[in-house]
Structure formats: C-alpha cells, structure tokens
Design an enzyme around this catalytic site. Sequence first.
Site, short mmCIF file in Angstrom:
data_model
loop_
_atom_site.label_atom_id
_atom_site.label_comp_id
_atom_site.label_asym_id
_atom_site.label_seq_id
_atom_site.Cartn_x
_atom_site.Cartn_y
_atom_site.Cartn_z
N HIS A 117 26.67 19.76 16.30
CA HIS A 117 27.21 20.93 16.99
C HIS A 117 28.70 20.71 17.23
O HIS A 117 29.11 19.63 17.65
CB HIS A 117 26.48 21.13 18.32
CG HIS A 117 26.97 22.32 19.07
ND1 HIS A 117 26.65 23.61 18.71
CD2 HIS A 117 27.77 22.42 20.17
CE1 HIS A 117 27.24 24.44 19.55
NE2 HIS A 117 27.91 23.75 20.44
N GLY A 151 15.38 24.18 23.69
CA GLY A 151 16.57 24.82 24.21
C GLY A 151 17.69 24.81 23.19
O GLY A 151 17.67 24.02 22.24
N ALA A 181 35.94 15.44 11.68
CA ALA A 181 35.27 14.47 12.54
C ALA A 181 33.76 14.53 12.35
O ALA A 181 33.08 13.49 12.37
CB ALA A 181 35.63 14.73 14.00
#
Length: 197
Positions: A117, A151, A181
Amino acid sequence: MPQSRTGRVRVAVLISGAGSNMAALIDAARRADAPFEVVVVLSNRLDAGGLAVAEAKGVPAAVVDQLPFGRDRAAHEAAVQTVLEAHGVEVVALAGYMRLLTPFLVGRWAGRMLNIHPSLLPKYPGLDTHARAIAAGDAEAGCTVHLVTEGVDDGPVLGQAVVPVQPDDTPGSLAQRVLAAEHALYPRVLADFCRQA
C-alpha cells in the site's frame, strides 16, 4: 507450509494494471537465494498491461474477468480460488489488485496473503494517498507491506519504507518516488515472510 519441488514457496501475484511491483517480484524470484517463485500472475481485468509483462518474463498469466460476474463478488473469488489451487499456490501477493476482497477469499488465505500500500499505514488507507500526505503537510510518506485482513489496509504491518516529501512535490512526483521504494520493499518483505513460513 508445504513447499514446491524447488524448495521455494509458490506465490501468485494478483494485479489489475501495469504490474510494476509484480515485475519486481518476478525479478527477485530469479535470484539464486530467493525463497519463493512466482508460479502465476492473475488479473481481474482483461486489459491489464502486466499480463503481457508476466508472459514476457516466462510466468503464466491468467485472467478472471470481473465483468461477467457483475456484483457477485463471491462467485468471482471462487473462480480466482480455482486458478490459485490449480497452480498449487501457497502465498498470495496483491500488487495493485484494485478490488475489495470479501471474507470468502480473505478467509481462505488468512496469514498467507500480502498487500503493498502506498502510504505509511495506519496513515491513509484507501485511495489518493499521496495527495492526502501532501495536503496534511507530512514530512514523510512511503509504503507498507501488510497481511490482508477483512478491513481495508488494516492488517498487521510486515515492513515499511520511508520517502521524504519534498517542498515542491505533486502527488505525481511523490508517487514516482514511493513506487521506486515499493519495488525494493516488496521483494525483501516477501522473501523474509517466505523464509519464516
């Protein structure tokens, strides 16, 4: 966790787009000391550019197009699960898979499904992470690899990489540096995870 005949953990990478993180994982799997191998790349979109990238790198690519399933997410995920089982997958790595998963698939892969993410979770789950970091005046942004739970972007963190926010950053310029990254972080964290599995 059982391992393949090569002694490496069998990984599926799920994508929806260009698949740059997927490509980084495939390249990392080619290292002599890699503890995992990418055995299939699967997309929910027929037009995902990463499918051609996977095939060019010699990795089987599959599509379970979400459109024919309409709103029946469980049926779509059952078809995805069939592909994963057919390839003897042991760990699932989400890499730009832009589809919210239901408890059906998350439950079957609990503790064996990772995601990357583009924020320093728990900050900025969901979308528009770079714009949100800039708007908040954050000095640092970055990316997170975490286990997938029911979630959104709230599973246990396995690793993070920090990227400084520059005064003249736009969401686009920050996204480019964070993506670089990601390409370093995800292979390293997945390798560590598979070594401990």
